[in-house]
Design an enzyme around this catalytic site. Sequence first.
Site, short mmCIF file in Angstrom:
data_model
loop_
_atom_site.label_atom_id
_atom_site.label_comp_id
_atom_site.label_asym_id
_atom_site.label_seq_id
_atom_site.Cartn_x
_atom_site.Cartn_y
_atom_site.Cartn_z
N GLN A 1 0.89 -1.19 -0.05
CA GLN A 1 0.09 -0.02 -0.03
C GLN A 1 0.85 1.38 0.04
O GLN A 1 0.42 2.49 -0.36
CB GLN A 1 -1.00 0.13 1.11
N LEU B 1 -7.46 1.82 3.27
CA LEU B 1 -6.74 3.17 3.23
C LEU B 1 -6.31 3.27 1.53
O LEU B 1 -6.36 4.40 1.22
CB LEU B 1 -5.66 3.41 3.82
NI NI Z 1 -6.44 -2.43 3.04
#
Ligand code: NI
Length: 170
Positions: free
Chosen positions: A51, A95
């Site tokens: 991420q 997120l």
């Molecule tokens: Ni996630």
Amino acid sequence: MALLEIRLLGAKVLREKAPPVEAVTGETRRLIRDMFDTMYDAEGIGLAAPQVGVSERVLVVDVPDGDDARHVHALVNPVIVESGRETDKATEGCLSLPGLEETVVRPVRVTVEGLDPGGEPVRIEAEGLLARALQHEVDHLDGILFIDRLSPLKRSMLLSKWRKSSSAAR
Ligand code: NI
């Protein structure tokens, strides 16, 4: 404190299966610190290295557990070694997919093994929100997002909502 850029749905790195970390080094520990900073800044309870654009098997979680208790973990090369048969449903977000939330069914209990930031083996017997967060983050390491755990109908509804909100932002 260093904030890393959180990659959003559409970024290729989110769909890759991350390779294991070969040795836990100072660089790994710096990545973990930066991931915690980034997660807290974004007010998340979990974050996986892909991420932030790093295709490595590293995750962090900081999950509340009532009575002011928290579960804070950083895991390198985590593996879910056991999943309980009982499942439950809860709302999840991510997120990397800001603004999207949906109910996801997952096992209530899992046992996760991996390495801590010092390179020492750890074993976590988790249940409830901690178990859910760990499963969500381990999924990220395999290129899986929570929308992949939904029915095709719910998934396509969320994706069309995502496309509308991201075209409105441009
Ligand atoms: Ni996630």
